[in-house]
Scaffold this motif. Structure first.
Motif, PDB file in Angstrom:
ATOM      1  N   ALA A 115       3.136 -23.252 -32.067  1.00  0.00           N
ATOM      2  CA  ALA A 115       2.556 -24.037 -30.979  1.00  0.00           C
ATOM      3  C   ALA A 115       1.555 -23.222 -30.164  1.00  0.00           C
ATOM      4  N   ARG A 116       1.660 -21.928 -30.173  1.00  0.00           N
ATOM      5  CA  ARG A 116       0.768 -21.074 -29.376  1.00  0.00           C
ATOM      6  C   ARG A 116      -0.524 -20.785 -30.141  1.00  0.00           C
ATOM      7  N   ALA A 117      -1.572 -20.565 -29.387  1.00  0.00           N
ATOM      8  CA  ALA A 117      -2.851 -20.169 -29.993  1.00  0.00           C
ATOM      9  C   ALA A 117      -2.734 -18.728 -30.481  1.00  0.00           C
ATOM     10  N   PRO A 118      -3.341 -18.405 -31.573  1.00  0.00           N
ATOM     11  CA  PRO A 118      -4.262 -19.204 -32.418  1.00  0.00           C
ATOM     12  C   PRO A 118      -3.548 -20.010 -33.501  1.00  0.00           C
ATOM     13  N   HIS A 119      -2.300 -20.397 -33.246  1.00  0.00           N
ATOM     14  CA  HIS A 119      -1.538 -21.274 -34.134  1.00  0.00           C
ATOM     15  C   HIS A 119      -1.376 -20.703 -35.549  1.00  0.00           C
ATOM     16  N   PRO A 120      -0.700 -19.549 -35.653  1.00  0.00           N
ATOM     17  CA  PRO A 120      -0.469 -18.989 -36.996  1.00  0.00           C
ATOM     18  C   PRO A 120       0.490 -19.863 -37.798  1.00  0.00           C
ATOM     19  N   ARG A 121       0.360 -19.797 -39.101  1.00  0.00           N
ATOM     20  CA  ARG A 121       1.228 -20.580 -39.973  1.00  0.00           C
ATOM     21  C   ARG A 121       2.644 -20.012 -39.919  1.00  0.00           C
ATOM     22  N   LEU A 122       3.622 -20.914 -39.961  1.00  0.00           N
ATOM     23  CA  LEU A 122       5.014 -20.493 -39.878  1.00  0.00           C
ATOM     24  C   LEU A 122       5.516 -20.019 -41.237  1.00  0.00           C
ATOM     25  N   GLY A 123       6.453 -19.089 -41.192  1.00  0.00           N
ATOM     26  CA  GLY A 123       7.072 -18.578 -42.396  1.00  0.00           C
ATOM     27  C   GLY A 123       8.144 -17.572 -42.059  1.00  0.00           C
ATOM     28  N   VAL A 124       9.022 -17.293 -42.998  1.00  0.00           N
ATOM     29  CA  VAL A 124      10.094 -16.325 -42.797  1.00  0.00           C
ATOM     30  C   VAL A 124       9.994 -15.269 -43.890  1.00  0.00           C
ATOM     31  N   SER A 125      10.528 -14.086 -43.587  1.00  0.00           N
ATOM     32  CA  SER A 125      10.489 -12.983 -44.549  1.00  0.00           C
ATOM     33  C   SER A 125      11.845 -12.700 -45.167  1.00  0.00           C
ATOM     34  N   GLY A 126      12.910 -13.245 -44.603  1.00  0.00           N
ATOM     35  CA  GLY A 126      14.231 -12.998 -45.164  1.00  0.00           C
ATOM     36  C   GLY A 126      15.317 -13.680 -44.373  1.00  0.00           C
ATOM     37  N   VAL A 127      16.535 -13.604 -44.890  1.00  0.00           N
ATOM     38  CA  VAL A 127      17.704 -14.176 -44.223  1.00  0.00           C
ATOM     39  C   VAL A 127      18.840 -13.170 -44.289  1.00  0.00           C
ATOM     40  N   GLY A 128      19.856 -13.377 -43.477  1.00  0.00           N
ATOM     41  CA  GLY A 128      21.013 -12.499 -43.462  1.00  0.00           C
ATOM     42  C   GLY A 128      22.167 -13.144 -42.734  1.00  0.00           C
ATOM     43  N   VAL A 135      24.100 -17.286 -39.426  1.00  0.00           N
ATOM     44  CA  VAL A 135      22.984 -16.960 -40.308  1.00  0.00           C
ATOM     45  C   VAL A 135      21.808 -16.457 -39.483  1.00  0.00           C
ATOM     46  N   VAL A 136      21.154 -15.409 -39.955  1.00  0.00           N
ATOM     47  CA  VAL A 136      19.975 -14.856 -39.294  1.00  0.00           C
ATOM     48  C   VAL A 136      18.752 -15.162 -40.149  1.00  0.00           C
ATOM     49  N   VAL A 137      17.716 -15.674 -39.498  1.00  0.00           N
ATOM     50  CA  VAL A 137      16.432 -15.908 -40.164  1.00  0.00           C
ATOM     51  C   VAL A 137      15.415 -14.971 -39.536  1.00  0.00           C
ATOM     52  N   PHE A 138      14.705 -14.212 -40.378  1.00  0.00           N
ATOM     53  CA  PHE A 138      13.725 -13.242 -39.894  1.00  0.00           C
ATOM     54  C   PHE A 138      12.320 -13.839 -40.004  1.00  0.00           C
ATOM     55  N   ALA A 139      11.632 -13.914 -38.865  1.00  0.00           N
ATOM     56  CA  ALA A 139      10.280 -14.468 -38.850  1.00  0.00           C
ATOM     57  C   ALA A 139       9.314 -13.527 -39.559  1.00  0.00           C
ATOM     58  N   MET A 140       8.254 -14.118 -40.114  1.00  0.00           N
ATOM     59  CA  MET A 140       7.206 -13.321 -40.747  1.00  0.00           C
ATOM     60  C   MET A 140       6.541 -12.426 -39.700  1.00  0.00           C
ATOM     61  N   PRO A 141       5.983 -11.279 -40.097  1.00  0.00           N
ATOM     62  CA  PRO A 141       5.264 -10.425 -39.139  1.00  0.00           C
ATOM     63  C   PRO A 141       4.184 -11.218 -38.409  1.00  0.00           C
ATOM     64  N   GLY A 142       4.106 -11.007 -37.099  1.00  0.00           N
ATOM     65  CA  GLY A 142       3.169 -11.754 -36.275  1.00  0.00           C
ATOM     66  C   GLY A 142       3.781 -12.976 -35.635  1.00  0.00           C
ATOM     67  N   LEU A 143       4.983 -13.365 -36.086  1.00  0.00           N
ATOM     68  CA  LEU A 143       5.710 -14.496 -35.509  1.00  0.00           C
ATOM     69  C   LEU A 143       6.962 -13.986 -34.800  1.00  0.00           C
ATOM     70  N   THR A 144       7.527 -14.843 -33.952  1.00  0.00           N
ATOM     71  CA  THR A 144       8.774 -14.510 -33.270  1.00  0.00           C
ATOM     72  C   THR A 144       9.735 -15.679 -33.402  1.00  0.00           C
ATOM     73  N   ALA A 145      10.965 -15.450 -32.956  1.00  0.00           N
ATOM     74  CA  ALA A 145      11.962 -16.514 -32.977  1.00  0.00           C
ATOM     75  C   ALA A 145      11.544 -17.688 -32.094  1.00  0.00           C
ATOM     76  N   VAL A 146      10.714 -17.426 -31.087  1.00  0.00           N
ATOM     77  CA  VAL A 146      10.223 -18.516 -30.227  1.00  0.00           C
ATOM     78  C   VAL A 146       9.393 -19.501 -31.052  1.00  0.00           C
ATOM     79  N   ASP A 147       8.640 -19.004 -32.024  1.00  0.00           N
ATOM     80  CA  ASP A 147       7.824 -19.881 -32.865  1.00  0.00           C
ATOM     81  C   ASP A 147       8.685 -20.710 -33.815  1.00  0.00           C
TER      82      ASP A 147
END
Length: 282
Positions: A115-128, A135-147
């Motif tokens: 939702a934030r600019a510049p609106h990067p595409r969402l994705g995850v890099s792993g789970v645990g 369950v833990v979901v790890f956001a892709m680099p450049g993203l955070t759990a807020v996204d």
């Protein structure tokens, strides 16, 4: 001339004999005897209990104190999104196949952006998995759990079985931890008091409201507590003021006032047992 020399020798011999006789007749002087040491003055009974004066101890040079480091935040990662589920073997199997889980989640998020600019595409890099089974979901680099949080239900449905009973998501947060090193249970021969009992004991005898990040837990195994009579209890708060309060005032546990110290978390990452990746733990 020879006769004169013999006479002179006899004369000297006679003088030597006379001198020896004089020396032998003299009394031998006795060696000086040292006087016996004087007895110490008798101490009166009134002074028997008097402390003996000792030289003042020399204090060692003051060592400058090392300032305490901040509460470790090794387990706080802004890229971690926690999915609250009901632990089960099926969830463990799904998370163990982390590659398939990651692919399923990224497929579901393929057309979504933050939702934030510049609106990067969402994705995850792993789970645990967490220690509690969530369950833990790890956001892709450049993203955070807020996204990722607004799309947590979509993420959960993409790879978790229905029996997981998804109950919402939460962003990873800072935990401020303290440890009670000498907690004494009421009866060491009985099962250890539960987390709920520990929390009630800590809360009921202070005029203070704690913000718990997780219920208190025993760090010492039950068998060792039964053997030595004491154990360590971990306190986890979501507010730093709560940590400072217990460090300053201690706690009451089972009728005893106990000291509390800051808990030092090693923060060592747990690699995947299959591929040794640090992106996930299973």
């Amino acid at each position: 001339m020879l006769l004169a020399q013999q006479a002179e020798l006899q004369k000297l011999t006679a003088e030597v004999r006379a001198l020896k006789g004089v020396l032998a007749s003299r009394p031998v002087a006795a060696a000086p005897v040292a006087p016996a040491p004087a007895a110490p003055p008798r101490t009166s009974k009134a002074t028997y209990a008097s402390p003996v004066a000792q030289p003042a101890a020399v204090a060692p040079p003051a060592v400058p104190g090392v300032p305490a480091t901040a509460t470790p935040r090794a387990r706080h990662d802004e890229g971690r999104l926690i999915l609250k589920v009901t632990p089960s073997p099926a969830i463990s199997r799904v998370v163990r196949n982390a590659t398939a889980a990651r692919t399923a989640i990224n497929t579901a998020l393929a057309n979504l952006t933050a939702a934030r600019a510049p609106h990067p595409r969402l994705g995850v890099s792993g789970v645990g998995l967490t220690r509690s089974g969530n369950v833990v979901v790890f956001a892709m680099p450049g993203l955070t759990a807020v996204d990722l949080e607004p799309h947590s239900a979509l993420i959960a449905s993409a790879f978790l079985p229905q029996e997981a009973a998804f109950a919402g998501a939460a962003r990873d947060s800072v935990w401020y931890k303290a440890v009670i090193p000498d907690a004494i249970p009421p009866d060491p021969s009985q099962p250890l008091p539960s987390s709920q009992v520990l929390q009630a004991e800590v809360e009921d005898y202070v005029q203070y409201r704690f913000s718990w990040a997780a219920p208190p837990i025993w760090l010492t195994p039950a068998g060792r507590v039964a053997e030595q009579g004491t154990g360590s209890v971990l306190l986890s708060f979501s507010c730093e003021e709560d940590l400072e309060y217990v460090l300053r005032n201690g706690v009451f546990l089972f009728g005893r006032a106990l000291r509390v110290r800051r808990f030092r978390d090693s923060g060592r990452p747990r690699p995947c047992s299959n591929c040794c990746s640090l992106e996930h733990s299973a």
